[in-house]
Design an enzyme around this catalytic site. Structure first.
Site, PDB file in Angstrom:
ATOM      1  N   ARG A   1      -9.338   5.064  -8.027  1.00 35.35           N
ATOM      2  CA  ARG A   1      -9.382   3.933  -6.841  1.00 35.35           C
ATOM      3  C   ARG A   1      -9.961   4.767  -5.651  1.00 35.35           C
ATOM      4  O   ARG A   1      -9.452   5.890  -5.210  1.00 35.35           O
ATOM      5  CB  ARG A   1      -8.108   3.257  -6.575  1.00 35.35           C
ATOM      6  CG  ARG A   1      -7.742   2.554  -7.548  1.00 35.35           C
ATOM      7  CD  ARG A   1      -6.690   1.599  -7.322  1.00 35.35           C
ATOM      8  NE  ARG A   1      -7.062   0.551  -6.300  1.00 35.35           N
ATOM      9  CZ  ARG A   1      -6.003  -0.254  -5.834  1.00 35.35           C
ATOM     10  NH1 ARG A   1      -4.757  -0.273  -6.019  1.00 35.35           N
ATOM     11  NH2 ARG A   1      -6.497  -1.076  -4.983  1.00 35.35           N
TER      12      ARG A   1
ATOM     13  N   ASP B   1      -3.841   2.258   3.911  1.00 38.84           N
ATOM     14  CA  ASP B   1      -4.303   2.954   2.530  1.00 38.84           C
ATOM     15  C   ASP B   1      -5.063   4.205   3.168  1.00 38.84           C
ATOM     16  O   ASP B   1      -5.241   5.242   2.514  1.00 38.84           O
ATOM     17  CB  ASP B   1      -5.068   2.172   1.754  1.00 38.84           C
ATOM     18  CG  ASP B   1      -4.515   1.082   0.680  1.00 38.84           C
ATOM     19  OD1 ASP B   1      -3.954   0.090   1.269  1.00 38.84           O
ATOM     20  OD2 ASP B   1      -4.137   1.665  -0.428  1.00 38.84           O
TER      21      ASP B   1
ATOM     22  N   ASN C   1      -6.879  -1.032   5.165  1.00 39.71           N
ATOM     23  CA  ASN C   1      -5.615  -1.967   4.618  1.00 39.71           C
ATOM     24  C   ASN C   1      -6.253  -3.102   3.793  1.00 39.71           C
ATOM     25  O   ASN C   1      -7.539  -3.319   3.689  1.00 39.71           O
ATOM     26  CB  ASN C   1      -4.440  -2.243   5.386  1.00 39.71           C
ATOM     27  CG  ASN C   1      -3.345  -2.694   4.674  1.00 39.71           C
ATOM     28  OD1 ASN C   1      -2.828  -2.066   3.792  1.00 39.71           O
ATOM     29  ND2 ASN C   1      -2.537  -4.070   5.110  1.00 39.71           N
ATOM     30  N   LYS C   2      -5.522  -3.596   2.994  1.00 42.00           N
ATOM     31  CA  LYS C   2      -5.870  -4.786   2.045  1.00 42.00           C
ATOM     32  C   LYS C   2      -6.500  -5.777   2.930  1.00 42.00           C
ATOM     33  O   LYS C   2      -6.504  -5.993   3.941  1.00 42.00           O
ATOM     34  CB  LYS C   2      -4.808  -5.341   1.714  1.00 42.00           C
ATOM     35  CG  LYS C   2      -4.647  -6.661   0.782  1.00 42.00           C
ATOM     36  CD  LYS C   2      -5.586  -6.314  -0.643  1.00 42.00           C
ATOM     37  CE  LYS C   2      -5.034  -4.941  -1.150  1.00 42.00           C
ATOM     38  NZ  LYS C   2      -6.069  -4.435  -2.405  1.00 42.00           N
TER      39      LYS C   2
ATOM     40  N   ARG D   1       0.468   0.529  -7.679  1.00 42.78           N
ATOM     41  CA  ARG D   1      -0.705   0.276  -6.648  1.00 42.78           C
ATOM     42  C   ARG D   1       0.181   0.724  -5.165  1.00 42.78           C
ATOM     43  O   ARG D   1       1.399   0.983  -5.329  1.00 42.78           O
ATOM     44  CB  ARG D   1      -1.300  -1.137  -6.624  1.00 42.78           C
ATOM     45  CG  ARG D   1      -0.748  -2.074  -7.489  1.00 42.78           C
ATOM     46  CD  ARG D   1       0.399  -2.695  -6.636  1.00 42.78           C
ATOM     47  NE  ARG D   1       0.277  -2.991  -5.419  1.00 42.78           N
ATOM     48  CZ  ARG D   1       1.235  -2.996  -4.246  1.00 42.78           C
ATOM     49  NH1 ARG D   1       2.488  -2.558  -4.440  1.00 42.78           N
ATOM     50  NH2 ARG D   1       0.872  -3.061  -3.163  1.00 42.78           N
ATOM     51  N   GLY D   2      -0.594   0.483  -4.051  1.00 41.72           N
ATOM     52  CA  GLY D   2      -0.125   0.894  -3.029  1.00 41.72           C
ATOM     53  C   GLY D   2      -0.253   2.229  -2.782  1.00 41.72           C
ATOM     54  O   GLY D   2       0.033   3.159  -3.780  1.00 41.72           O
ATOM     55  N   ALA D   3      -0.826   2.720  -1.820  1.00 43.41           N
ATOM     56  CA  ALA D   3      -1.172   4.185  -1.286  1.00 43.41           C
ATOM     57  C   ALA D   3      -0.437   5.250  -1.718  1.00 43.41           C
ATOM     58  O   ALA D   3      -0.582   6.051  -2.456  1.00 43.41           O
ATOM     59  CB  ALA D   3      -1.645   4.036   0.170  1.00 43.41           C
TER      60      ALA D   3
ATOM     61  N   GLN E   1      -0.651  -9.908  -3.752  1.00 46.45           N
ATOM     62  CA  GLN E   1       0.432  -8.878  -3.885  1.00 46.45           C
ATOM     63  C   GLN E   1       1.719  -9.537  -3.070  1.00 46.45           C
ATOM     64  O   GLN E   1       2.739  -9.025  -3.097  1.00 46.45           O
ATOM     65  CB  GLN E   1       0.093  -7.623  -3.374  1.00 46.45           C
ATOM     66  CG  GLN E   1      -0.856  -7.014  -4.294  1.00 46.45           C
ATOM     67  CD  GLN E   1      -2.232  -6.800  -3.952  1.00 46.45           C
ATOM     68  OE1 GLN E   1      -2.700  -8.163  -3.537  1.00 46.45           O
ATOM     69  NE2 GLN E   1      -3.275  -5.946  -4.350  1.00 46.45           N
TER      70      GLN E   1
HETATM   71  O1  MRU Z   1      -4.739  -2.870  -3.563  1.00 36.79           O
HETATM   72  P1  MRU Z   1      -3.202  -2.441  -3.505  1.00 36.79           P
HETATM   73  O2  MRU Z   1      -2.230  -3.341  -3.863  1.00 36.79           O
HETATM   74  O3  MRU Z   1      -3.124  -0.916  -3.951  1.00 36.79           O
HETATM   75  O4  MRU Z   1      -3.202  -2.481  -1.813  1.00 36.79           O
HETATM   76  C1  MRU Z   1      -1.828  -2.015  -1.286  1.00 36.79           C
HETATM   77  C2  MRU Z   1      -2.114  -2.092   0.082  1.00 36.79           C
HETATM   78  O5  MRU Z   1      -2.950  -2.387   0.688  1.00 36.79           O
HETATM   79  C3  MRU Z   1      -0.847  -1.693   0.777  1.00 36.79           C
HETATM   80  O6  MRU Z   1      -0.814  -2.390   2.285  1.00 36.79           O
HETATM   81  C4  MRU Z   1      -1.268  -0.052   1.470  1.00 36.79           C
HETATM   82  O7  MRU Z   1      -1.432   0.686   0.272  1.00 36.79           O
HETATM   83  C5  MRU Z   1       0.066   0.279   2.204  1.00 36.79           C
HETATM   84  S1  MRU Z   1       1.093   0.568   0.976  1.00 36.79           S
HETATM   85  C6  MRU Z   1       2.562   1.338   1.420  1.00 36.79           C
END
Ligand code: MRU
Length: 366
Positions: free
Chosen positions: A90, A244, A254-255, A53-55, A203
């Site tokens: 996603r 993201d 973002n999250k 996960r993470g963009a 996370q």
């Molecule tokens: O749902 P996730 O864990 O994929 O969400 C990740 C985030 O919100 C991060 O902050 C975002 O992807 C930036 S990561 C470099």
């Protein structure tokens, strides 16, 4: 970064030159387990179930997932199917579409028999570029942290609040929001990272805290509701989060919960920075609240919490009544007006169309 003294990336090509290794992030922080992706469906599942996960890492996994899908059939029709399968995994992180479109653009003009080898080369390039880009973000962010430290006459640690995990586990290496933290730590600047727990999937608690522990960076885990209070009492010097998807006008998705932190930072005069690679900018859109699709995830993520029991088993426990249903939007949008600056691989700019265009003129004009 290092795990038990050994350098790791979050994704790599297996020794057979075909399959792909990942760290199964659903097991962290309690278990460091590697998973091997052998086909397109493995890659799609890893993204959907958030083993990765993470963009940026979602983008890198999609690139390798594309390669894996070509082993079945590298014809034109299958390129469409692979792309559609991955993009459906996603909806919010724009890096997923970016990586798929990049692979398609490189492969489409080639005869099918040449496509697998070229795809693997391109996926490796995406990973290497991500590492370089994140390190550059780290260097630009280091400058901001150093400035904050000098402003406090080098007294005490710089207290940085972060949300979710935008560390090396969210990218191929270094991270985005945490890259400046790692650079500052290596430069000897004392830090205290305030880690938002980041419900529902935590996370912050499971991944960011694990990363910072491994790197020896001082940190405190805080519940998601504590940030506003800490800012009000002057206990946060700056916030750095990831994103993201960023609009051409500088809105940041973002999250879930990032927006509330930005509001609190704005109300209390705390600088609020967002760290991002250029690949996270969606140049086609400008109004993040209206135009970014927000992923709605399973209710179970809210109704249940996973953790380690005292007897050492990883188990889910239900925290709400049987009859209670939940809403689970996974991301929110922070309007550009609440963002102090964007930390990119090309430097720091205001969160605005002009700011982004000054650093990425070729993308803004396209
Ligand atoms: O749902 P996730 O864990 O994929 O969400 C990740 C985030 O919100 C991060 O902050 C975002 O992807 C930036 S990561 C470099």
């Amino acid at each position: 970064m290092k795990v038990h003294g050994k350098a790791w990336r979050s994704i790599w090509l297996a020794e057979d030159g075909r399959r792909v290794g990942i760290i199964d992030q659903t097991r962290l922080p309690h278990e460091f387990r590697v998973a091997i992706l052998a086909d397109l469906e493995d890659a799609a599942r890893a993204i959907r179930d958030m083993q990765v996960r993470g963009a940026p890492l979602i983008g890198a996994t999609a690139a390798y997932g594309f390669c894996l899908g070509l082993w079945d059939d590298a014809g034109d029709k299958n390129l469409d199917r692979i792309g559609a399968t991955l993009i459906a995994c996603r909806p919010t992180a724009v890096n997923l579409r970016w990586a798929v479109e990049r692979l398609e653009a490189v492969l489409r003009p080639l005869p099918p028999e040449q496509r697998p080898a070229v795809a693997y080369r391109e996926a490796a390039r995406i990973c290497d570029e991500d590492v370089a880009v994140n390190e550059a973000i780290g260097n630009h962010g280091l400058h901001l942290i150093r400035t904050a430290w000098e402003k406090m006459d080098r007294r005490g640690p710089v207290r940085i609040l972060t949300h979710c995990n935008a560390g090396w586990l969210a990218t191929v290496d270094w991270g985005t929001a945490l890259a400046p933290v790692y650079k500052a730590h290596a430069a000897g600047i004392p830090l205290l990272v305030l880690v938002d727990e980041t419900r529902p999937r935590s996370q912050g608690a499971s991944l960011t805290a694990w990363e910072l522990t491994a790197e020896g960076v001082d940190h405190r885990l805080i519940v998601d509701n504590a940030g506003g209070h800490l800012m009000q009492h002057g206990l946060v010097d700056l916030c750095i989060v990831g994103t993201d998807r960023t609009t051409a006008g500088g809105d940041v998705c973002n999250k879930i919960g990032t927006y509330l932190k930005a509001l609190a930072a704005h109300a209390n005069g705390v600088p609020f920075y967002v760290a991002l690679p250029g690949s996270t900018v969606d140049w086609r859109i400008s109004d993040g609240v209206r135009e970014i699709p927000i992923e709605e995830r399973s209710q179970d993520e809210v109704l249940w919490v996973q953790g380690l029991t005292r007897s050492g088993r990883l188990e889910p426990v239900r925290i709400a009544p049987e009859a209670t249903a939940a809403l689970n939007p996974a991301f929110d949008v922070t309007p550009a007006a609440l963002v102090t600056g964007l930390i990119t691989e090309r430097g720091v700019c205001p969160a605005s169309r002009e700011g982004l265009a000054s650093l990425f003129p070729e993308m803004a004009a396209a």
